[in-house]
Scaffold this active site. Sequence first.
Site, PDB file in Angstrom:
ATOM      1  N   CYS A  53     -26.359  -3.864  -7.855  1.00 31.80           N
ATOM      2  CA  CYS A  53     -27.575  -4.137  -7.088  1.00 31.80           C
ATOM      3  C   CYS A  53     -27.255  -4.668  -5.700  1.00 31.80           C
ATOM      4  CB  CYS A  53     -28.449  -5.112  -7.864  1.00 31.80           C
ATOM      5  SG  CYS A  53     -28.955  -4.380  -9.413  1.00 31.80           S
ATOM      6  N   ARG A 106       0.799  -1.227   0.000  1.00 26.89           N
ATOM      7  CA  ARG A 106       0.000   0.000   0.000  1.00 26.89           C
ATOM      8  C   ARG A 106       0.836   1.284   0.000  1.00 26.89           C
ATOM      9  NH1 ARG A 106      -5.110  -0.053   2.272  1.00 26.89           N
ATOM     10  NH2 ARG A 106      -4.440  -1.946   3.344  1.00 26.89           N
TER      11      ARG A 106
HETATM   12  C1  PLP Z   1      -0.297  -7.955   1.838  1.00 26.93           C
HETATM   13  C2  PLP Z   1       1.051  -8.268   2.311  1.00 26.93           C
HETATM   14  C3  PLP Z   1       2.037  -7.280   2.342  1.00 26.93           C
HETATM   15  C4  PLP Z   1       1.780  -5.848   1.972  1.00 26.93           C
HETATM   16  O1  PLP Z   1       0.911  -5.220   2.857  1.00 26.93           O
HETATM   17  P1  PLP Z   1       0.637  -3.650   2.689  1.00 26.93           P
HETATM   18  O2  PLP Z   1      -0.274  -3.332   3.817  1.00 26.93           O
HETATM   19  O3  PLP Z   1      -0.004  -3.446   1.382  1.00 26.93           O
HETATM   20  O4  PLP Z   1       1.955  -2.967   2.792  1.00 26.93           O
HETATM   21  C5  PLP Z   1       3.313  -7.642   2.721  1.00 26.93           C
HETATM   22  N1  PLP Z   1       3.603  -8.920   3.074  1.00 26.93           N
HETATM   23  C6  PLP Z   1       2.674  -9.899   3.070  1.00 26.93           C
HETATM   24  C7  PLP Z   1       3.054 -11.257   3.457  1.00 26.93           C
HETATM   25  C8  PLP Z   1       1.369  -9.606   2.689  1.00 26.93           C
HETATM   26  O5  PLP Z   1       0.450 -10.572   2.699  1.00 26.93           O
END
Ligand code: PLP
Length: 419
Positions: free
Chosen positions: A346, A280
């Site tokens: 919907c 993110r």
């Molecule tokens: C989803 C995930 C991330 C990334 O998480 P963010 O919140 O998008 O930074 C990193 N490592 C693992 C193992 C994940 O499942």
Amino acid sequence: MTAFFHRQDGALAVEQVPLARIAAEFGTPTYVYSRAALTAAYQAYAAACKGRNAQVQYAMKANSNLAVLQVFAKLGAGFDIVSGGELKRVLAAGGDARKVVFSGVGKSAAEMELALSHDVRCFNVESIPELDRLNEVAGRVGKRARVSLRVNPDVDAKTHPYISTGLKGNKFGIAFEDVLPTYRAAAALPHLEVTGIDCHIGSQITEVEPYLEALDKVLDVVEALEREGIRLEHIDVGGGLGITYTDETPPDITGFATTLLERVAARGHGHREVLFEPGRSLVGNAGVLLTQVEFLKPGAAKNFCIVDAAMNDLARPAMYEAYHRIEPVALRDAQPVTYDIVGPVCESGDWLGRDRALALEPGDLLAVMSAGAYGFTMSSNYNTRPRAAEVMVDCANVHLVRERELVEDLFRDERLLQD
Ligand SMILES: *Cc1c(COP(=O)(O)O)cnc(C)c1O
């Protein structure tokens, strides 16, 4: 707003391109990404890693468009993947499989074999049965699989329960009290090579303390293992750093990464490589979802603004009650009205924003902000809605990086019965 999404003479633009121009050329709904914003977020991690033994593994489930992966691969990123499909995307985007770590609780034997055939850097393993399966597959294909165990440090990341992963009640990771015996078991398997340790405590985390708490527990494990003669080369601190959707104040990326790297060094582990797995925080604020107002529907209890994007395009509001800022692309000089911004699907859960004061007319364009992460990748074809187009802006240039789906594509693979 940011330097990359800003107003130019009142009109919302991405880098040097007005969003209205993108809507005119590619239609709506469309995801729009800024290459400069992606690059700036990556460079913020890279600045902390400079001169240290550290590597960024982009957690690509946040946004796996090939052009996004290509941008990060060119900047030197590795990738954190959670499926064989994601590995194929890395390869298609020109990424290096040897810089890939493979996460996830349910890797199939076929996915393991694929990853081994491309020599991925390591498997983040989450259970004993998974170790056994990986050992068996590696033996069968004549390879040694590099392994890091994902430990569940049992810390509260203080985030939404659906995106918190490091507490005892989660399906993720190896329970803290089982970690040492599981490492011993892994070290005894002939086709595995234990190389690291991993933890990932959740997502949209806005404080550094839970990370430090988890890191200290992880370093305790590293030291206990070393005393037994099991040496780990890398420490993967996971991802999960939050972004600002509205008024959250997460630590800035460089400061956050520096704090963790300094703690690793202060505890005498500076010789080990540190991996970050951000998703993110690399892409969330580098994208918007561009949509157009179809109808305004005033009501006694609520006014609705019905737009052409829906929960199938951006699931986060429906799924997590997530807040996304919604900006009109052009500003109107009129009295704002409070609307719920909803899509055509919907379901009453089909909303993108609630109680937003906006001056709108049908046909106006809206930008749903901070939609670069878990936007397109979580989209679906619910209601037989083709998925949105994706566009990447690079300075004054606009690149279509995914064509809008056609309705015919959606049922092309379906078959009628013979009678
Ligand atoms: C989803 C995930 C991330 C990334 O998480 P963010 O919140 O998008 O930074 C990193 N490592 C693992 C193992 C994940 O499942």
